[in-house]
Design an enzyme around this catalytic site. Sequence first.
Site, PDB file in Angstrom:
ATOM      1  N   LYS A  27       0.857  -1.183   0.000  1.00 45.20           N
ATOM      2  CA  LYS A  27       0.000   0.000   0.000  1.00 45.20           C
ATOM      3  C   LYS A  27       0.894   1.233   0.000  1.00 45.20           C
ATOM      4  O   LYS A  27       1.936   1.255   0.661  1.00 45.20           O
ATOM      5  CB  LYS A  27      -0.886  -0.022   1.247  1.00 45.20           C
ATOM      6  CG  LYS A  27      -1.890   1.117   1.340  1.00 45.20           C
ATOM      7  CD  LYS A  27      -2.762   0.981   2.580  1.00 45.20           C
ATOM      8  CE  LYS A  27      -3.825   2.066   2.651  1.00 45.20           C
ATOM      9  NZ  LYS A  27      -4.660   1.937   3.873  1.00 45.20           N
ATOM     10  N   SER A  87      -9.667  -0.304   7.256  1.00 43.02           N
ATOM     11  CA  SER A  87      -9.126  -0.239   5.901  1.00 43.02           C
ATOM     12  C   SER A  87      -8.443  -1.494   5.375  1.00 43.02           C
ATOM     13  O   SER A  87      -8.104  -1.541   4.189  1.00 43.02           O
ATOM     14  CB  SER A  87      -8.155   0.933   5.776  1.00 43.02           C
ATOM     15  OG  SER A  87      -8.883   2.112   5.596  1.00 43.02           O
ATOM     16  N   SER A 121      -9.593   2.040   3.029  1.00 45.08           N
ATOM     17  CA  SER A 121      -8.740   2.756   2.116  1.00 45.08           C
ATOM     18  C   SER A 121      -7.763   1.890   1.332  1.00 45.08           C
ATOM     19  O   SER A 121      -7.196   2.367   0.338  1.00 45.08           O
ATOM     20  CB  SER A 121      -7.957   3.820   2.895  1.00 45.08           C
ATOM     21  OG  SER A 121      -7.103   3.209   3.842  1.00 45.08           O
TER      22      SER A 121
HETATM   23  N1  GLN Z   1     -13.021   4.464   6.556  1.00 46.42           N
HETATM   24  C1  GLN Z   1     -12.298   4.914   7.705  1.00 46.42           C
HETATM   25  C2  GLN Z   1     -11.855   6.347   7.511  1.00 46.42           C
HETATM   26  O1  GLN Z   1     -12.152   6.876   6.517  1.00 46.42           O
HETATM   27  C3  GLN Z   1     -11.135   4.007   8.012  1.00 46.42           C
HETATM   28  C4  GLN Z   1      -9.956   4.270   7.162  1.00 46.42           C
HETATM   29  C5  GLN Z   1      -8.773   3.467   7.578  1.00 46.42           C
HETATM   30  O2  GLN Z   1      -8.880   2.450   8.266  1.00 46.42           O
HETATM   31  N2  GLN Z   1      -7.604   3.928   7.180  1.00 46.42           N
HETATM   32  O3  GLN Z   1     -11.229   6.921   8.338  1.00 46.42           O
END
Ligand code: GLN
Length: 502
Positions: free
Chosen positions: A85, A192, A168
Amino acid sequence: MTTSTTSLSGPEDRGVAGWARALRARECSAVELARAYLDRISAHRELNAFLALDEERSLEQARRADERLAAGDASPLLGVPLAHKDVFVTRDFVTTAGSRMLAGYRSPFDATVVARLGHGAPDQGPGAGMVTLGKLNCDEFAMGSGNENSAYGPVLNPWSASRVPGGSSGGSAAAVAAGLIPAATGTDTGGSIRQPAAFCGITGIKPTYGRVSRYGMVAFASSLDQAGPMARTAEDCALLLSAMCGPDPDRDSTSLDVPAEDFSRALDAPLDGLRIGLPKEFLGEGVAPDVRAAVDAALAELQRLGARLVDISLPRTELAIPVYYVLAPAEASSNLARYDGVRYGHRARDYADLIDMYEKTRAEGFGDEVKRRIMIGTYVLSHGYYDAYYLQAQKIRRLIADDFQRAFEVCDVIAGPVAPTVAWPRGGHRADPLADYLADVFTLPASLAGLPGMSVPAGFGEGGLPVGLQLIGNYFQEARLLNVAHRLQQVTDHHLRRPAGF
Ligand code: GLN
């Protein structure tokens, strides 16, 4: 093995464990394998899963793996390809975290995770010797649930190009699901790893907070950020996690002083008598019927394997949304203060003075969602509102963690859906950022508590889209989660299905 692109479709996608065996048996070389996967990656650029590729660097890493193999190095993952990532900094590839702010940024060092999975670092030993094939698209600074917040365009879900892949870590999930790579790293702050794994029909685990070093991970919300593996099977995730974990005291003071484990050791343990807690808040009316049906079917399989279902309650589940969306932006507003145009990445071209340079750089470099979080975070930390928002959220965070401890008095593992629905249509949440936030309801509680959580393919719902079963364990129970997932994968084939065209 041939190096044609078709050689890796269907059954030839052997996964991490399978390719590790093949490399050791000299059925193929690390260079041949890297070449074949790079061909698949370039044949599927339409998914927009990759942000950075550098074939020469990848092949150089593969040559080093072949040398280590030839020298009899017994490292179990040696020569197996993966991709990271784009929030893990890498020396061999540009790192952007999906942001214009970091366009063209090249780190002088590798993240601990990258070094441990790859060819190590001078003061960190030789590393597992995996071969990095590139960097994967993600929501900007990992903020999002659909991978639509990347400055470099959305990632498509390989199961349906009109759907989001989740976020994400959407690039990671889409690339593994499409067979462009056998495995990927992801990061999970509020879901994410788990949610994109669910939306793309693969397996992913977020370990206990502190298990994996955050050194070299572009920071979003430091008290929540945690790295983990994403792959087709629980067996593959166990192999990767074993190589990623372990203390890193000189570089990440929150990395726990717990030695790395062999997470593969208990994969086959029987599930007889395992108590699986079902939180009533995870199975209520907010869950779409297709998701509910797939989760129920997976739970029935686990019962056939000897597990016992126990009703439990996590009464503050819904509070996890406001608590997370106060705390994570608060931490982000502080972490992102460093992007001022002076040290990293983007700097505005024309400006009148220093303040003007800061303002223009940040206005140009950050996308809308990141700006929204910085504003929310700054607000909840400001003098007049700190007590009402930030402090209050911290207190409820503690109560959410307490609820889990109460639940683990009567069960060994908690199960439920990863998300209330299957992957939603791309653009579907554009007018309403809150819709993204609400969809995180089942992943946020374990994040706030720092507990390990995992997503396991449970079946398919509306439109033939994948559904994920979430498993949550008590602290340090990753081996247990991987065991439950592995046993389920021995009697189901959801994780082996491939989207049409891949
Ligand atoms: N969807 C969550 C956010 O937007 C989690 C994102 C994540 O785990 N990086 O913060």
